[in-house]
Design a protein around this motif. Structure first.
Motif, mmCIF file in Angstrom:
data_model
loop_
_atom_site.group_PDB
_atom_site.id
_atom_site.type_symbol
_atom_site.label_atom_id
_atom_site.label_comp_id
_atom_site.label_asym_id
_atom_site.label_seq_id
_atom_site.Cartn_x
_atom_site.Cartn_y
_atom_site.Cartn_z
ATOM 1 N N ALA A 76 0.846 -1.188 0.000
ATOM 2 C CA ALA A 76 0.000 0.000 0.000
ATOM 3 C C ALA A 76 0.883 1.241 0.000
ATOM 4 C CB ALA A 76 -0.914 0.005 1.215
ATOM 5 N N THR A 77 0.511 2.192 -0.861
ATOM 6 C CA THR A 77 1.281 3.437 -0.962
ATOM 7 C C THR A 77 0.411 4.682 -0.870
ATOM 8 O OG1 THR A 77 1.154 3.393 -3.377
ATOM 9 C CG2 THR A 77 3.095 2.341 -2.362
ATOM 10 N N THR A 78 -0.908 4.513 -0.752
ATOM 11 C CA THR A 78 -1.799 5.679 -0.691
ATOM 12 C C THR A 78 -2.769 5.554 0.485
ATOM 13 O OG1 THR A 78 -3.555 4.733 -2.072
ATOM 14 C CG2 THR A 78 -1.738 5.865 -3.217
ATOM 15 N N VAL A 79 -3.234 6.704 0.933
ATOM 16 C CA VAL A 79 -4.248 6.742 1.983
ATOM 17 C C VAL A 79 -5.508 6.014 1.517
ATOM 18 C CG1 VAL A 79 -5.779 8.283 3.285
ATOM 19 C CG2 VAL A 79 -3.342 8.828 3.071
ATOM 20 N N ALA A 80 -5.866 6.178 0.259
ATOM 21 C CA ALA A 80 -7.059 5.516 -0.272
ATOM 22 C C ALA A 80 -6.965 3.997 -0.147
ATOM 23 C CB ALA A 80 -7.278 5.920 -1.730
ATOM 24 N N GLU A 81 -5.784 3.439 -0.408
ATOM 25 C CA GLU A 81 -5.623 1.986 -0.257
ATOM 26 C C GLU A 81 -5.790 1.567 1.198
ATOM 27 O OE1 GLU A 81 -2.429 0.422 -3.433
ATOM 28 O OE2 GLU A 81 -1.743 2.140 -2.230
ATOM 29 N N LEU A 82 -5.230 2.343 2.110
ATOM 30 C CA LEU A 82 -5.337 2.002 3.530
ATOM 31 C C LEU A 82 -6.777 2.114 4.026
ATOM 32 C CD1 LEU A 82 -2.155 3.676 5.053
ATOM 33 C CD2 LEU A 82 -2.469 1.310 4.313
ATOM 34 N N THR A 83 -7.486 3.135 3.614
ATOM 35 C CA THR A 83 -8.860 3.290 4.078
ATOM 36 C C THR A 83 -9.792 2.283 3.408
ATOM 37 O OG1 THR A 83 -9.263 5.094 2.523
ATOM 38 C CG2 THR A 83 -8.587 5.708 4.756
ATOM 39 N N ALA A 84 -9.489 1.866 2.185
ATOM 40 C CA ALA A 84 -10.317 0.862 1.506
ATOM 41 C C ALA A 84 -10.240 -0.495 2.197
ATOM 42 C CB ALA A 84 -9.905 0.729 0.046
ATOM 43 N N ALA A 85 -9.173 -0.720 2.957
ATOM 44 C CA ALA A 85 -8.997 -1.995 3.662
ATOM 45 C C ALA A 85 -9.495 -1.938 5.099
ATOM 46 C CB ALA A 85 -7.529 -2.393 3.637
ATOM 47 N N GLN A 86 -10.161 -0.865 5.491
ATOM 48 C CA GLN A 86 -10.521 -0.684 6.901
ATOM 49 C C GLN A 86 -11.472 -1.740 7.448
ATOM 50 O OE1 GLN A 86 -12.361 3.095 7.777
ATOM 51 N NE2 GLN A 86 -13.677 2.965 5.984
ATOM 52 N N HIS A 87 -12.211 -2.421 6.583
ATOM 53 C CA HIS A 87 -13.088 -3.486 7.073
ATOM 54 C C HIS A 87 -12.282 -4.660 7.644
ATOM 55 C CE1 HIS A 87 -12.065 -4.827 3.019
ATOM 56 N NE2 HIS A 87 -12.406 -6.050 3.387
ATOM 57 N N TYR A 111 -9.561 -4.076 9.598
ATOM 58 C CA TYR A 111 -8.946 -3.573 10.831
ATOM 59 C C TYR A 111 -9.866 -3.821 12.016
ATOM 60 C CZ TYR A 111 -6.423 -0.662 7.352
ATOM 61 O OH TYR A 111 -5.710 -0.191 6.274
ATOM 62 N N ASP A 112 -9.330 -3.540 13.213
ATOM 63 C CA ASP A 112 -10.136 -3.654 14.429
ATOM 64 C C ASP A 112 -11.181 -2.549 14.524
ATOM 65 O OD1 ASP A 112 -8.680 -5.904 15.265
ATOM 66 O OD2 ASP A 112 -7.183 -4.654 16.245
ATOM 67 N N GLY A 113 -10.944 -1.442 13.850
ATOM 68 C CA GLY A 113 -11.871 -0.313 13.866
ATOM 69 C C GLY A 113 -11.703 0.497 12.601
ATOM 70 N N PRO A 114 -12.479 1.551 12.450
ATOM 71 C CA PRO A 114 -12.387 2.354 11.222
ATOM 72 C C PRO A 114 -11.049 3.090 11.121
ATOM 73 C CG PRO A 114 -13.894 3.370 12.785
ATOM 74 C CD PRO A 114 -13.499 2.047 13.368
ATOM 75 N N ALA A 115 -10.583 3.239 9.889
ATOM 76 C CA ALA A 115 -9.346 3.982 9.632
ATOM 77 C C ALA A 115 -9.616 5.476 9.722
ATOM 78 C CB ALA A 115 -8.811 3.628 8.247
ATOM 79 N N ARG A 116 -8.610 6.212 10.117
ATOM 80 C CA ARG A 116 -8.671 7.671 10.093
ATOM 81 C C ARG A 116 -7.673 8.143 9.048
ATOM 82 N NH1 ARG A 116 -9.022 9.894 16.270
ATOM 83 N NH2 ARG A 116 -10.869 8.712 16.876
ATOM 84 N N GLU A 117 -8.133 9.015 8.170
ATOM 85 C CA GLU A 117 -7.267 9.471 7.086
ATOM 86 C C GLU A 117 -5.976 10.096 7.600
ATOM 87 O OE1 GLU A 117 -9.021 11.649 3.887
ATOM 88 O OE2 GLU A 117 -10.635 10.171 3.629
ATOM 89 N N GLU A 118 -6.043 10.879 8.685
ATOM 90 C CA GLU A 118 -4.833 11.521 9.192
ATOM 91 C C GLU A 118 -3.843 10.492 9.733
ATOM 92 O OE1 GLU A 118 -7.899 11.934 12.607
ATOM 93 O OE2 GLU A 118 -7.930 12.020 10.429
ATOM 94 N N TRP A 119 -4.339 9.415 10.339
ATOM 95 C CA TRP A 119 -3.452 8.356 10.825
ATOM 96 C C TRP A 119 -2.885 7.554 9.659
ATOM 97 C CZ3 TRP A 119 -6.684 6.214 15.501
ATOM 98 C CH2 TRP A 119 -6.670 7.169 16.534
ATOM 99 N N ALA A 120 -3.707 7.327 8.634
ATOM 100 C CA ALA A 120 -3.232 6.608 7.446
ATOM 101 C C ALA A 120 -2.102 7.394 6.773
ATOM 102 C CB ALA A 120 -4.382 6.357 6.482
ATOM 103 N N ALA A 121 -2.278 8.707 6.664
ATOM 104 C CA ALA A 121 -1.243 9.548 6.064
ATOM 105 C C ALA A 121 0.029 9.524 6.904
ATOM 106 C CB ALA A 121 -1.761 10.976 5.898
ATOM 107 N N ARG A 122 -0.125 9.584 8.202
ATOM 108 C CA ARG A 122 1.036 9.542 9.101
ATOM 109 C C ARG A 122 1.748 8.194 9.001
ATOM 110 N NH1 ARG A 122 0.697 10.490 15.597
ATOM 111 N NH2 ARG A 122 2.885 10.073 16.009
ATOM 112 N N PHE A 123 0.962 7.117 8.906
ATOM 113 C CA PHE A 123 1.521 5.774 8.745
ATOM 114 C C PHE A 123 2.403 5.726 7.494
ATOM 115 C CE2 PHE A 123 1.394 1.527 6.936
ATOM 116 C CZ PHE A 123 1.618 0.696 8.023
ATOM 117 N N LEU A 124 1.872 6.200 6.380
ATOM 118 C CA LEU A 124 2.622 6.169 5.120
ATOM 119 C C LEU A 124 3.861 7.059 5.154
ATOM 120 C CD1 LEU A 124 -0.331 6.191 2.594
ATOM 121 C CD2 LEU A 124 1.193 4.260 3.109
ATOM 122 N N ALA A 125 3.787 8.141 5.888
ATOM 123 C CA ALA A 125 4.905 9.081 5.960
ATOM 124 C C ALA A 125 6.000 8.620 6.917
ATOM 125 C CB ALA A 125 4.406 10.465 6.375
#
Length: 139
Positions: free
Chosen positions: A6-17, A19-33
């Motif tokens: 995964a290289t984009t926030v969109a990919e990380l949020t699309a996989a949120q189902h 995860y243990d809970g919903p993804a947050r875009e700001e955390w996804a961006a921080r994860f990638l960075a």
């Protein structure tokens, strides 16, 4: 099945189902960075069916090692080798990055996880205790 990093926030949020809970875009961006934070996603018919995340850890006297942070496969796709393939994909990335090993902590009664990791080539280092410090809710 297609497996890719995964290289984009969109990919990380699309996989949120997965995860243990919903993804947050700001955390996804921080994860990638964050250097050394990795997520590999398995896709079946174009939809995320599983993921593995890892964190490369570096120490001055040891070099780098990969911690397999979390593995999840959608219930509809379990027992098809996706977990093993994801684990092997993360191990391949760890080798590419020069890590000297990869490790994961697993509850001793989690037979499915133990079987998956063993089938992907992991060996058992024996029991250990995991201690935590709670600093408040993540959400």
């Amino acid at each position: 099945m297609e497996i890719r990093r995964a290289t984009t926030v969109a990919e990380l949020t699309a996989a949120q189902h997965l995860y243990d809970g919903p993804a947050r875009e700001e955390w996804a961006a921080r994860f990638l960075a964050s250097d050394g934070h990795l997520m590999v996603i398995a896709y079946v018919e174009g939809a995320p069916a599983g993921f593995v995340s890892g964190i490369e850890m570096l120490h001055p006297d040891k070099g780098s090692e990969m911690c397999l942070y979390e593995l999840s496969v959608d219930a509809a796709y379990r027992r098809r080798g996706i977990g093993r393939a994801l684990t092997q994909a993360l191990a391949a990335v760890a080798r590419e990055r020069g890590c000297y090993d990869m490790w994961v902590g697993v509850d001793l009664d989690n037979e499915a996880a133990l079987a998956t990791y063993r089938s992907a080539g992991a060996s058992d280092d024996g029991g250990f205790a995991m201690l935590t410090w709670a600093f408040g809710a993540a959400r």
